[in-house]
Every structure is written in C-alpha cells, then in structure tokens.
Scaffold this active site. Structure first.
Site, PDB file in Angstrom:
ATOM      1  N   ARG A 144       0.863  -1.203   0.000  1.00  0.00           N
ATOM      2  CA  ARG A 144       0.000   0.000   0.000  1.00  0.00           C
ATOM      3  C   ARG A 144       0.886   1.236   0.000  1.00  0.00           C
ATOM      4  NH1 ARG A 144      -3.417  -0.470   5.094  1.00  0.00           N
ATOM      5  NH2 ARG A 144      -4.533  -2.071   3.968  1.00  0.00           N
TER       6      ARG A 144
ATOM      7  N   ARG B 271      -1.063   6.595   9.879  1.00  0.00           N
ATOM      8  CA  ARG B 271      -1.181   6.032   8.528  1.00  0.00           C
ATOM      9  C   ARG B 271      -1.426   7.137   7.503  1.00  0.00           C
ATOM     10  NH1 ARG B 271      -3.721   0.374   8.907  1.00  0.00           N
ATOM     11  NH2 ARG B 271      -2.485  -0.573  10.557  1.00  0.00           N
TER      12      ARG B 271
ATOM     13  N   LYS C 131      -2.839   1.299  15.329  1.00  0.00           N
ATOM     14  CA  LYS C 131      -2.793   2.260  14.215  1.00  0.00           C
ATOM     15  C   LYS C 131      -3.412   3.600  14.602  1.00  0.00           C
ATOM     16  CE  LYS C 131      -6.743  -0.241  12.389  1.00  0.00           C
ATOM     17  NZ  LYS C 131      -7.194  -1.075  11.300  1.00  0.00           N
TER      18      LYS C 131
ATOM     19  N   CYS D 112      -7.539 -11.076   1.459  1.00  0.00           N
ATOM     20  CA  CYS D 112      -7.427 -10.682   2.857  1.00  0.00           C
ATOM     21  C   CYS D 112      -7.492 -11.921   3.748  1.00  0.00           C
ATOM     22  CB  CYS D 112      -8.527  -9.697   3.232  1.00  0.00           C
ATOM     23  SG  CYS D 112      -8.435  -9.329   4.990  1.00  0.00           S
TER      24      CYS D 112
ATOM     25  N   CYS E  59     -12.958  -2.287   7.434  1.00  0.00           N
ATOM     26  CA  CYS E  59     -12.098  -1.463   6.580  1.00  0.00           C
ATOM     27  C   CYS E  59     -12.868  -0.506   5.676  1.00  0.00           C
ATOM     28  CB  CYS E  59     -11.195  -2.347   5.731  1.00  0.00           C
ATOM     29  SG  CYS E  59     -10.016  -3.249   6.722  1.00  0.00           S
TER      30      CYS E  59
HETATM   31  S1  SF4 Z   1     -12.858  -5.610   6.675  1.00  0.00           S
HETATM   32 FE1  SF4 Z   1     -10.677  -5.428   6.288  1.00  0.00          FE
HETATM   33  S2  SF4 Z   1      -9.824  -7.093   7.465  1.00  0.00           S
HETATM   34 FE2  SF4 Z   1     -11.974  -7.562   7.231  1.00  0.00          FE
HETATM   35  S3  SF4 Z   1     -12.183  -8.750   5.379  1.00  0.00           S
HETATM   36 FE3  SF4 Z   1     -12.404  -6.676   4.765  1.00  0.00          FE
HETATM   37  S4  SF4 Z   1     -10.367  -6.055   4.173  1.00  0.00           S
HETATM   38 FE4  SF4 Z   1     -10.143  -7.884   5.399  1.00  0.00          FE
END
Ligand code: SF4
Length: 1465
Positions: free
Chosen positions: A938, A1007, A1097, A1329, A1372
């Site tokens: 990233r 970040r 983070k 992921c 996320c």
């Molecule tokens: S929310 Fe983030 S950690 Fe969870 S599956 Fe999606 S990308 Fe992966």
C-alpha cells in the site's frame, strides 16, 4: 510504380512487404525480409522474383529456418499455406516470433478454415481476408499494428476466392502508409477501441420490421454466396475479419437483440463425420466452440439458447438448400451436432487429410477421452502404434508393463533386422538385377535409425515409403538367401516400419509411480511416448483418500524425458504442439492430458468449467519440458503455457533447479527423491522420522503424548504448542503436530493423543483438520481400543446467537469426541469446550481440562518452572531494531514464499502485508504445496494526489509484478496485490523512482492522511491538501530501516539507472541518515513514537463541509476545515478524536465509535494538537490487549473531558469552542465540475475501487490512456477518494475533448448508475485478505444489481442510500457508518446493520444476525417499500428506519451493543 494502379493479389502483398518501411536512401532490399514456402523446388512461385527473398520447402520444416533468420529491424513477411503453418506449430510458440514485425500470409488453398481456430492460442493476432476489400482494409491495419506495436500477425487469405472474384485489385499507393523505421519501444495497440466493423462483417436482411432469431456465424469462403441466399429474413449473417484477439462482447454488441440461436459454419476440407456413431452433445468438440463457451455467461445474458457448429466442404451451388438445412437444424430441439454438408476437397492427398483432419476438429468422438486418441490417430494415421489396448476390459492389456513389453519385443525384432541390414550391404549377396537398388534402399533404411534424425511426420512418411519399397524388393527376391534371412526375421512389413509409439493410460497409473511400468518407461531412454489421460475432476480428487503423484515433476527429474501437461478444453493449440513435440523427441515422452468429467453425459460447458477450474487455479498447469532444447541458445527447456500462474513459474523453476543441482551432487539424494514418490516409501520415511524423534525424546522417562491441532487463525496451534511445552516440562514425551500429519492407519498404534481444534465457519473443521476429519468419519475398520484421547475445542457460544444455530458452537470438537468414543478410544479427560464468552475466554474451560490431563498422567503435582511468555506485538516492536527485524533474511529465504511471522508484523510498518490466495489454498494444500503467498503493498499518498507519471508507474508495477489490478482503498491510496516477495524490493524501488513510498501505510503509526477530494474549490483544496501532506511528513517514522532494506544500493532490475540518485536526493519521505548523537554515534531515533511506536494504528482525516466524503468521524483524528466564507481561507479546524471502526464479532468489549469533539484549533496548532493526542495515546493506550488498544478506548476509559484537558496540557493551549458547520453528504461528487480557477475535474466511478480491465469496461487501460494524455499535455493530475473512486483533475478547457473521448471509449464516463451503487463501497475481502470470513468486493456488485430491481419497483432508483460491505468485523470500508451494511461472518453469512447516518454522523445497529446471502433481498424488500411509502420529505433511509422504530439509534459507540431488538437473533 505509379500512385494508382491495379495489381494481382500476390503483387499487392509483395508491394506491402517491400515498401512499408522507408528505405532511407539505403538499398530498398535491406528494408525487408521475405520468406516463402513451396511444395517442391520446381514449383513456380511469383515470389521467386523478389530480390533477396528466401525459398523454403514445405516438407523441410521451413519455420525452423525462419525462426533463426527473423530480423528485429525489418518487416518480416512469410508466404505459406495452411498445412505448413499447422505443422509449424511448435516453432510458432517460440520466443523468436515475439516482439518483431512479422506478417505470415497464409494461403487457404485447401479452403480449410478449421485450421484458423486450431491456432487460436498462439500469441499472434489473426486476420482473415476473403475478398479484395477485406485484403486492402486488413492489410493497412496489419502493417500499422505489426510495425508500430511489434505484434506478430497471422493473415489467412483465400487466394483462390479473391483471384476468382477479381484478378486485379485497384491499388492506390497513397492509401498505404510508409513507416519511418521499426521502433525500439513498441506502442501498445488498443484493439478494444477499434470499431466492430473492423472485426466482423455483419449482414442483417434489410427490413425495418425484421427481428432475426438466428445468426449464421461464417468461418468459410462463402460469405457473399450465403448473403445472396439467406433462406429467410429471420436469419442474419456474420463473418470474421479479425479473429484474434477474440472479442465476444463486441460481437454480441452489434448483433440484433432478437437473436437467440447461433449456427457456426466452418469451412472444412474433408468430412470427418463419416465414421460417427453417436451424436451426443459431448461427442462434438470444436476449438471454435471453446471461444464462445469461455464467455458463456455473456451468451446467457444475451439469451442465446442454441449454439452448434456445421462443417461445410466444397459448395458450388444450392447455397440456399444448404443454409436451410443448417437453419432448420439449429432450430430443432435436439439438433444434429455433427453435420457435414458439401463435398470433401478432391485435391487432398491422404497425407494432407491426416494432418488436416486433426485440425478440422476432434468431432464425433465416441466418448470423452477418445478426444485425445482421435488427435493421435489423425496426426499419425498409419504411423501410429498404440502399444496397449487402452479400452481393453482386461487389466493386463491396459497396463503400462504390457505395452512396454510389446514395445521391447518389437524393438528386438527391429534391431535384429538392423544388424542384418548392416551386414548385408553387398550387392553380390542378392541374386537379382535390382541388387544395387536393394543395397541403396537398405542403406537409406539404416540411415533413418540415426538418433540425430528427427523423425517428424514427413520424415516418418519418407522412411516408411523406403521401408515399403525395400520389403517389396526383398519379397520378389526370395531366391536369394540374404533376402530370405530378412523375411525370416520379419515376415510382414510391420517390423520394417518406423512408428510413433504410444502407450495410453489413465490417471490410475499415477498413484504408484515407482512400482508401475511408468517408471520403467521413463527410465528406459527408449523412443516411446506415454499419453496419460486424467479425467478426475478436482473435487473428486480432493475427497479421495488416495494420494495421486505429480507425474510431471517425477518425470522431469529424469532429465531426459519430454514432459507436457495439456488440456484439450483449455488450449487446443498447445495440445497439438505438445503431441507433435513429444513424437519428435528422441527418447521417452509423457503427455499428461486433462479432461475432467463426472459422467459421460457431462456437457461441453461442464467439462470446460471443470477444465478452467483446474487450469486457472494452478491445479493443472499447462507446460512443456523439452530437454532437447537444453543446448540451443535462446531456447527454454521449460515453457509454462498457463498464463494465470506466471507468479508460480519462478518458484517452480527455482525448485526444479535446486532439485537438479542436488540430484547431480548427491546420488543418495537423487535416489531418495525418486523413491519418495511412492506412498509406501513416503510413509516409511515419515515413520522413520517419527521414530527418530521419539528416540530423541527417549531420555525422558514419561509416557508419549502426541498433540494434534487444527487451526485457521493460529490460536489452536499456539495452544497445542504451549500444551506440548508444558507436558515436556512435566517429563512427558510430547509432540505437537497438525492434524494434517496424522497417518490414520498409525493412530491405533499410538498411546496418548490430545486433539485441539478451533471452530471454522458454521461449525466446520479448520482447513488443516478437514482431511483428517473426513477420513476418520468415514473409516469403518479403525479400532482405537488401546488409545487414550482427549479433545479440546475453541469456540464462541455467541457467534451464532440464534437458538437454532447453537449447535455450531464447538461442533468440530464435539463431533470428533463422539466419533472417538464410537471407535472405542479411552478418554483421558472430559471434552473441554473453550468459549470466548466466558469470563476468562477459553481459559475458563481450559484450566480444568489441562488439570485433568496432568492428573491422568500422574504429573499434577510436579513443580515446573514458569514458562516464558509468548512474544507480543510489543515485544516484536521493541526487539526489531527500529522495524528491521530479520526482514532482509526472510525475503532472501528461497525455501518458502512466506516470511517469518515476526517479520510479517514488521513489514506492515513498511506498508506491506503478507497474504495468500485463499481461493486456491485448498487446491495447493491437496497438492502438498504451501499457500500461494504474496504481498499486498500500500502506498502512502497524503491527500490521494498523483501525477500522471506516478499513475503510469503504478500501472506498470501492477502489471509486471502485481496481479494486474490496482485497488483504490478507503484511505484514498493505492494498494497492489499479488507481489511475491522476490519482487518486493523492485516494486518499492520502482515506486520510489516516482517519489512514492509505502512507509507507514500500515502498522502502529500514523497512517496515510486522508483529505477530501473537493473538486470544485481549488483554493481550499490546496490548503487542506498541504495540511494533509505536512501531517503525514511530520509523523512519518524516522527509522532509516525502510531506506536500508528496500532502497539502498544498485539493483539489476532498475528500469532506470538514475533511481539510486532519486532516492538519495529526495527531500521528503523515508529518512536516509541516522541521527548523530553524543559520542559521534549514529543511531535511529523516533522522537515522537519511541522504540515501541504506538499501541495501535492511528488515522487522520480532513473534511471540508458540506462534504464528509472522508468520513471524518471514523478516524482517530478528524479535522473539519472552517473557512472564511469571503476569502476561502481556512481559518482553522474543528478537531475530533477517538473515531475507529475495528471490532470483533461478539466481543462486546469492542465497538465502533465516532470521534468526540475536542474543539477548534488554528492551522498552526493542528500538528501540536495531534502530537499531544498521539503522545497521550502512546503512553496511556492499552499495550496488553490489542483489541482494546485504539485511541477510542483510551478516551472512553479516561473520559472525554479529562482527555481533552490532557491534550491541552500537552499542546500548551486550549481548544476554542466548536465553529458551526453543516455536512450534507458523504458520497463523491461524480461527473464533471469546473473549479473557480477554470480548471475541470471529473470523478469517475470505480466499483469498490478495483481498477481492472474487463471486457465490458477496460477501465485500467482507459485510465492509463488518460495518464499518457495528461503526460503529453503536461497538465492535469489524479486524485483518489476515500470512497474508492478516481478524480481526473486540473484539466484545462483545451484538453477537455481529448480526455472525454478516452473516458467514453473506456466506459469511464458512465455516471448513470443508480444512486445506491454510487453510494456503495466494500473492502477487499476474499480471496486476498487473510481475515475475511465472507465475500465482499466480489459479492457487493452482484447484490446491488439485485437490490436495484427492488428500488426500481418502488421508484427509489435515484434516492441515495449509503451501503457498505466487509468480509469481517474489522470494518475497513467503514461499514458501521453506513445506512445499510453487511458484515461478513462466515461464508455466505452476514450481520445486517441498519440505521447509520447519511452524512457519516451516526453508527448503525444490528438488525439481523447471521443472515444467509439468499435471504438478504427478502429482508430488505419490505423495508424499502415502507421507506418509499412512509418517508417524510427528504428523509434518508437510515433516519427513517430509526424514526419508525425498525432499529434503535446508536447514540455513542460504547452503546453499540445495547438496544438491539430481540428478533435480531
Ligand atoms: S474488513 Fe478489512 S480485514 Fe476484514 S475482510 Fe475486509 S479487508 Fe479484510
């Protein structure tokens, strides 16, 4: 030559070959390279008069010569015919034919168009010209493509037809471009943007009312004739002009929407249907059909319900009747699949027909596997010798030993003959006038035994012709004793003949290679070929308890065996090539042929899908290994033909090299390596290893204890290892192994076993326990009477809160315990069921379980030393030497694609996550391979802004070392997936060469700083973007580890040798020099973070009202810019702290939270304020429990007021009172907008941020074109948004049209999408992921399409709803702030959340737990209906749901788990 004239077809083609490139004053003959092939030296050819042209003979392997005489700097033109090109297949795959301007003009003199799809998998573009217009049009394009883009072209030309229609073609010199030279850097030719009429010739009968239902797809010489004789207006006609690149979506886009049936008409020189005995759908295989099947979903979308192929031979009249038969047939419910209409071509010789019928299809095979046998028969015809009876009912006749025995017997006779022949070369031995002739023939016959002679098909024919003549003469000279001696050894011609010898076997031979005849064949060094047909689909293979061997790898270890892996339904071209190469190889060959099917009634689609699954997952890689190329310069011994697994190539080769080197060095190792392929030996070795290990433990006096674990997330593994340590400390001989390592038959012989298993999905075993469970579940004869066992499970009793789902809790442990009981095992302790919901988590149940074990062994009172504590993330950080760890060593370790687990934590600080492709985890596991590891990388991109150069660099990196796509993340930056560790350094250096880095894009640090996209206000955007960049730079880790690990030094793979200076001279970004401290020591210092960095983070987002497109309340620090309305100066920011999205399912101590107000700060106080927050968090954040370590918990634990006071103390200033502001939306501003300076900005919708080329929307290419244009214009840039879309920014008016044209051509201007889709986003989820529990990015678009139908029904298509999806609870894509969200819980299962605020101001609430994906629509439909009917003016969906009481509002993060309605579970 005059400007305008008429030329014959050949003259025209020669003209183009000679005059395309300007001769620059040099001799024109130096500017081209021409080859032509003819049947004999005497054949008259119009090409013979061309200066410097090279004549080659068709039967003398002309392409072998051509490939080493191709020029890089001239146009290479080759004239040949369809038979010669077909036989040249192996050469055409050679790299010599790539990256050069090459046009191969192929005369379709036998009118056999089926050759064309036979070559479809070659890396060539394929053009077809049937008349003079097409030849002119195609030739122009061909010249342009091959000269500018260096793409080789196959140009099929029907000379006969064209000459019949028009002897002289009008030629205007000015119509054809002359090129300056061959470029060093080829341009990319974009076929996609070429109009459909360049690809196809479509004719629809002219009638405005007409809606034809049938499309005739013509690949024959008869387009014009068919056009004149269409049987009705119900039929349309389409012919190909460009066949490769294949473009089905383009084809479908131009045909009338009323078309439902496709009848493909393929020109064939001979009737291959005459021996047909069946006509089932599976009985017809045509390479051309594969093109349509490979995009089958497109056909379904277009409602095409019938697709058949009809072959037509020579047609002279009755075109209408022919077409009527074809059309009637395609309309039947059960059409004939193997029609051949017209006459076979009389001119074709037997030899031609043999070759041609192999190309013309594998039609009419009697059963599926016969597809491969048919190819052999057709390729070698009478020269084929099948050594065993493949279809014999007696096992004996089937097996390889039987066939090999046959071969050896034949060979003995043949060598006796050879020996006699060598002694009989004296004419006086023959009492005949033809004695000299006999001797001559004998010496020729002997000559064909020379190993250096490549007995290809034409040489075989020549050799056997000699054999026949010789045999006839010997027979007619029986009064000579020598002749009689020959005939005594070989009474029939058979022993004199040369054959292509083949053993045909099934995958049954793959189980026990060492013991089967396969081993003998491969070791024999004899010229014998094996075709092994594997028909087992992958799912069947997976559930099979027997372990099949990798025959290919086994065979390659012999070094002198030709090996190929092919799949007829994947690449027909590669199949033909492999069989031709195998037959030509002078030694043993093995061709592994894949044809997976469940039953003989499987349709071609099913077989195709199975094949695709196998090939694309890497389970069945397509490759060719040809040891005869070892000594040939620029030739690769190993060629991987499956493009999808190119990342694997290097690993595979590395492994192969290593094996070879080791085998050469160590004879014992080589033997072990070969031996290890048998089940018995492998198991023996395992047992020996185990015994050795047991011996090692002998010093201990206690009883043996084997602890087996199954665990996806690692908790089960850790617990098992800990238990083993504790057991060893108590004197037990303990081992901890994965359940994968259990040999079931050995289990009864063990003494004490403990099983520890986590719970996956809906009560399933984790991956590494599945096979064991399947085996033990189905075993019927296992007696565990003398085995002592215990079982401990790890689970969460609230994970499936509904009553009916309660049984999922710890199901694997419970099932296993029951099974062991049934198999009469003796319990060591009662089953232990760890529960995350217990006061101490699983420990609550584990403690009594472990105590019971110690009691059983009588070691409960043994005093043991305290165990060392397991390393935490904090330990890793402090011991990492400022983020170095052993990253360098881990990356350099060639034995695995993975890196050390501690380094995997550290690389996150460098912006790189180790992941693996979860789609193929199972398949690889079954193959005994480790997961396919690769990095996600990233970049740190404060404010999401990129220059065109940076865009192009990222595009290139993603294509060269990534998985070909780029993902715009919810933090407005790029991440690339699929970078294997060997490529990481190159990737990071390449990013840095355009001033991009990945430092701190992940990890426990500040970040990427996210800044609003704000396209309409340049002045304000400039101020906030600068603020974002300053924050990012200020809080960037100061360690020099990043520079040291990734950037320092020289690297062979640098595209540009000035890269190191770029790194060294870069002012911002990763630090290059350590800090000088007292004593002149140079050290790393982290003045803000310290050596342990932050507990978790830390994120900063900046918004400018009224747009909350960055979800400012979701981050640790949210800054809301306050403007002076008159001047548009940012006068300061309202600052919020403590937002955060990450949670854990059912862990009520975790929750999402929106930021709390701290107050107003001036711009100059922003960084001190953030620093103060950060230091408090650094010192007070929870470093013991990572799930409680985010700033949000620190603030809630401390209280907001106390926290604010501490921050003020730290910054030495008070916050001002909050300034008023208003948010109106948190979605992006799609489409064009002009800012106050007159520059234009366009926001393009990128679904879920995935920038990829699809047939429908080649967006990645489109954005690359935009970048190239901006670069050329020297104006404009890109911005990425936190909603995962892309802005093309700062476009001057004069460049608008150019940009718009590209956006239109590449489907980037489509903003007529539903408001729901525009407001949607998803995280990456599966397959990359590692934390994903369910699909997200791949599923959300599908679900939205289904919801759109509902919205349409209720008139809500244009009403914006914020909808988000994630694969797990980490959040996320900020799902907790969406009005409607789905959070993955298990495959196909989600928690449905409702009631988030439209502006991102309110957290949503659980509405239904564990919803199956099939049920989502039924649940949502009534809710949308009520909203449509009952909402108040302008009321958003989330607000409405709360007002009418469907869910309660979440007023603060910490109350997220409260007020959930009972029926949610
Ligand atoms: S929310 Fe983030 S950690 Fe969870 S599956 Fe999606 S990308 Fe992966």
């Amino acid at each position: 030559m005059t400007t305008s004239t008429t030329l014959t077809l050949s003259q025209l083609l020669v003209e183009l070959a000679q005059n395309s490139i300007k001769s620059d004053g040099k001799n024109i003959n130096d500017s081209y390279n021409i080859f032509y092939t003819t049947a004999t030296k005497n054949t008259v050819s119009e090409f013979s008069t061309i200066p410097n042209s090279t004549r080659l003979l068709n039967h003398e392997d002309p392409f072998n010569y051509i490939k080493s005489h191709l020029a890089n700097d001239k146009l290479n033109t080759i004239f040949t015919n369809e038979l010669t090109i077909l036989k040249a297949l192996p050469h055409l795959l050679d790299s010599s034919f790539q990256g050069k301007p090459i046009v191969i003009n192929i005369d379709l003199d036998l009118q056999d168009y089926s050759v064309i799809p036979s070559l479809k998998d070659l890396p060539f573009s394929i053009f077809i010209s049937n008349d003079s217009n097409e030849i002119i049009e195609n030739s122009k394009l061909i010249q342009e493509i091959t000269i500018n883009s260096l793409i080789p072209i196959l140009h099929f030309i029907n000379y006969k037809k064209i000459n019949q229609l028009q002897k002289h073609i009008p030629f205007n010199e000015n119509d054809f471009q002359q090129f300056d030279s061959i470029p060093n850097e080829p341009e990319t030719f974009d076929f996609q943007s070429e109009p459909a009429n360049k690809f196809f010739n479509l004719f629809v009968p002219n009638d405005s009312e007409n809606k034809p239902s049938t499309l005739l797809i013509n690949l024959s010489p008869y387009h014009e004739e068919f056009k004149q004789n269409l049987p009705s207006n119900d039929v349309a006609l389409l012919s190909f002009k460009i066949y490769r690149p294949w473009n089905l979506s383009k084809l479908l886009s131009i045909i009338p929407s009323s078309i439902r049936k496709f009848a493909i008409i393929q020109g064939a020189a001979i009737d291959t249907t005459s021996n047909t005995t069946t006509s089932t759908p599976t009985s017809t295989f045509q390479p051309l059909l594969l093109d349509f099947f490979s995009d089958f979903n497109l056909l379904v979308e277009k409602s095409i319900d019938q697709l058949i192929v009809t072959n037509v031979g020579i047609l002279t009249k009755d075109f209408k009747d022919t077409l009527e038969i074809i059309v009637n047939n395609v309309k039947k419910q059960n059409p004939i699949q193997s029609l051949f209409l017209g006459k076979s071509n009389d001119l074709i010789t037997e030899i031609d027909s043999t070759i041609l019928s192999s190309s013309s299809s594998l039609s009419n095979v009697q059963n599926l596997e016969n597809a491969y046998l048919k190819v052999l028969r057709q390729l070698f015809n009478s020269n084929l010798n099948i050594l065993n009876e493949y279809s014999s009912e007696t096992v004996q006749a089937n097996n390889p030993e039987f066939g090999f025995g046959n071969f050896l017997q034949n060979e003995t006779v043949h060598s006796k003959l050879l020996s006699l022949a060598k002694k009989s070369l004296d004419p006086s031995l023959y009492n005949s006038t033809k004695a000299n002739e006999i001797v001559q023939l004998l010496s020729k016959w002997i000559g064909f035994h020379d190993k250096k002679i490549n007995l290809n098909e034409s040489k075989l024919l020549e050799a056997n012709e000699i054999a026949h003549q010789l045999f006839d003469l010997l027979q007619s000279n029986q009064d000579s004793q020598t002749a009689l001696n020959f005939l005594q050894i070989a009474p029939t011609i058979d022993q004199f003949l040369f054959k292509s010898n083949w053993l045909i076997g099934s995958d049954a031979w793959s189980y026990d290679l060492g013991h089967s005849g396969i081993h003998q064949v491969l070791a024999s060094q004899k010229n014998i070929n094996v075709l092994l047909i594997d028909s087992e689909p992958y799912d069947v293979r997976k559930s099979s308890p027997r372990s099949k061997k990798d025959v290919g790898l086994y065979a390659m270890n012999f070094n002198d065996v030709y090996v190929a892996s092919v799949a007829v339904y994947s690449s027909y071209t590669q199949l033909l090539t492999a069989i031709i190469e195998a037959s030509q190889f002078n030694g043993p060959s093995i061709v592994l042929a894949y044809l997976p099917y469940h039953s003989e009634n499987d349709t071609p689609i099913e077989i195709l899908k199975e094949t695709k699954n196998g090939v694309e997952s890497g389970y069945w890689p397509l490759y060719r290994y040809n040891p005869s190329k070892e000594d040939i310069e620029n030739e690769d011994v190993f060629k991987l033909d499956s493009s999808v697994i190119r990342n694997e190539l290097q690993k595979f080769l590395d492994r192969e090299n290593k094996l070879t080197l080791l085998a050469e060095k160590d004879a014992q190792f080589a033997r072990d390596l070969k031996n290890s392929e048998t089940d018995i030996i492998t198991q023996k070795q395992e047992r020996r290893a185990k015994a050795a290990f047991d011996e090692l433990l002998e010093g201990l006096s206690g009883p043996p204890l084997h602890i087996y674990y199954a665990s996806d997330g690692g908790n089960g593994t850790n617990l098992a290892k800990r238990l083993a340590n504790r057991a060893a400390a108590r004197g037990l001989k303990a081992t901890a192994l994965s359940m994968d390592d259990i040999i079931l038959e050995d289990l009864p012989g063990e003494e004490n076993v403990i099983f520890i298993t986590s719970t996956a999905g809906q009560g399933e075993f984790p991956q590494d326990g599945k096979a064991f469970w399947d085996n033990i579940k189905s075993s019927t004869d296992l007696d565990l009477n003398s085995l002592n066992v215990a079982v401990f499970g790890l689970g969460d009793s609230m994970y499936w809160p509904r009553k009916e789902d309660k049984h999922y809790f710890n199901k694997p442990a419970k099932d296993l315990y029951k099974r062991l009981e049934l198999l009469t095992a003796n319990p060591i302790a009662p089953i232990g069921l760890g529960d995350d919901q217990d006061a101490d988590g699983y420990q609550t149940a584990y403690e009594p379980f472990e105590n019971a074990i110690w009691e059983f062994f009588g070691v409960d009172n043994v005093a043991v030393e305290d165990e060392p504590k397991p390393w935490t993330n904090e330990d890793m950080k402090i011991n990492s030497d400022f983020l170095r760890g052993t990253i360098v060593e881990s990356i350099a370790d060639p034995t695995t694609g993975n890196i050390h687990p501690y380094d995997a934590q550290l690389t996150k600080f460098h912006g790189c996550y180790m992941q693996d492709d979860r789609d193929i985890r199972d398949i690889r596991k079954a193959q005994g391979l480790e997961p396919l590891y690769s990095f996600m990388s990233r970049i740190r991109l404060p404010g999401g802004q990129l220059t065109p150069e940076q865009w192009l660099a990222m595009d290139k990196i993603s294509s060269t070392v990534g998985n070909g796509t780029m993902k715009v993340t919810t933090r407005a930056t790029f991440q690339l997936h699929g970078i294997i560790k060997q490529n990481m350094k190159h990737a990071i250096r390449a990013m840095n060469s355009v001033l991009l880095d990945t430092l701190a894009a992940c990890g426990d640090v500040n970040r990427n700083v996210v800044v609003t996209a704000l396209p309409a206000n340049a002045k304000v955007h400039t101020q906030v973007a600068k603020m974002g960049a300053n924050i990012s730079e200020y809080f960037l880790p100061k360690t020099t580890a990043y520079h040291e690990i990734w950037l320092e030094g020289l690297d062979d793979r640098d595209d540009d040798k000035s890269w190191p200076e770029t790194f060294a001279n870069r002012k911002e970004g990763p630090r290059k020099k350590k800090t000088l401290v007292s004593g002149n020591a140079l050290v790393d210092i982290e003045p803000i973070y310290g050596p342990t960095y932050l507990p978790r983070k830390f994120k900063v987002n900046i918004a400018v009202p009224p747009y909350n497109d960055v979800d400012v309340f979701s981050s640790d620090i949210g800054l809301i810019a306050i403007l002076d309305e008159a001047t548009h100066e940012v006068i300061g920011y309202n600052m919020y702290a403590g937002g955060g999205m990450g949670t854990t399912h059912n862990n009520k101590k975790t929750y999402p939270r929106t930021g709390s107000l701290l107050g107003f700060v001036k711009p100059e106080d922003v960084i001190p304020a953030i620093q103060s927050v950060m230091i408090i968090q650094r010192d007070s954040g929870d470093r013991k429990e990572r799930k409680h370590a985010r700033l949000k918990y620190t603030i809630d634990d401390m209280g907001n007021d106390v926290f604010r006071e501490k921050v003020e103390e730290g910054m030495g200033k008070k916050f001002g009172p909050e300034r008023p502001y208003e948010f109106k939306s948190n979605i992006d501003y799609f489409g064009w907008v002009k800012d106050e300076t007159g520059l234009n900005h366009f926001t393009a919708f990128i679904e879920n941020g995935r920038i990829v080329d699809t047939p429908d929307a080649p967006q990645k290419t489109g954005l690359r074109k935009v970048a190239e244009l901006l670069q050329k214009n020297k104006s404009g840039q890109f911005r990425l948004t936190a909603n995962q879309h892309v802005l093309i920014s700062n476009i001057e008016d004069q460049h608008l049209d150019g940009v718009k044209a590209i956006l239109k051509a590449y489907q980037l201007d489509n903003n007529s999408l539903s408001a729901l889709r525009l407001g949607s986003s998803s995280c990456v989820g599966l397959p990359t992921c590692g934390l994903a529990m369910a699909e997200s990015e791949r599923y959300l678009p599908v679900l939205i399409t289904q919801i759109e139908d509902i919205l349409e029904e209720y008139g809500l298509r244009h009403d914006s709803v914020i909808m988000r999806m994630t694969g797990c609870a980490n959040g996320c894509s900020r799902p907790w702030l969406a009005e409607l969200a789905l959070i993955g819980k298990a495959p196909h299962t989600y928690n449905l959340m409702l009631g988030g605020g439209y502006y991102g101001q309110r957290i949503n609430k659980l509405y239904r737990a564990s919803v199956k994906d099939d049920d989502i629509l039924d649940i949502l439909k009534p809710l949308f209906k009520r909203w449509a009917l009952e909402r108040e003016e302008g009321e958003h969906f989330g607000d409405f749901l709360i007002r009418v009481g469907i869910v309660n509002a979440t007023t603060e993060g910490k109350y997220f788990h409260d007020d959930i309605k009972e029926d949610a579970y």
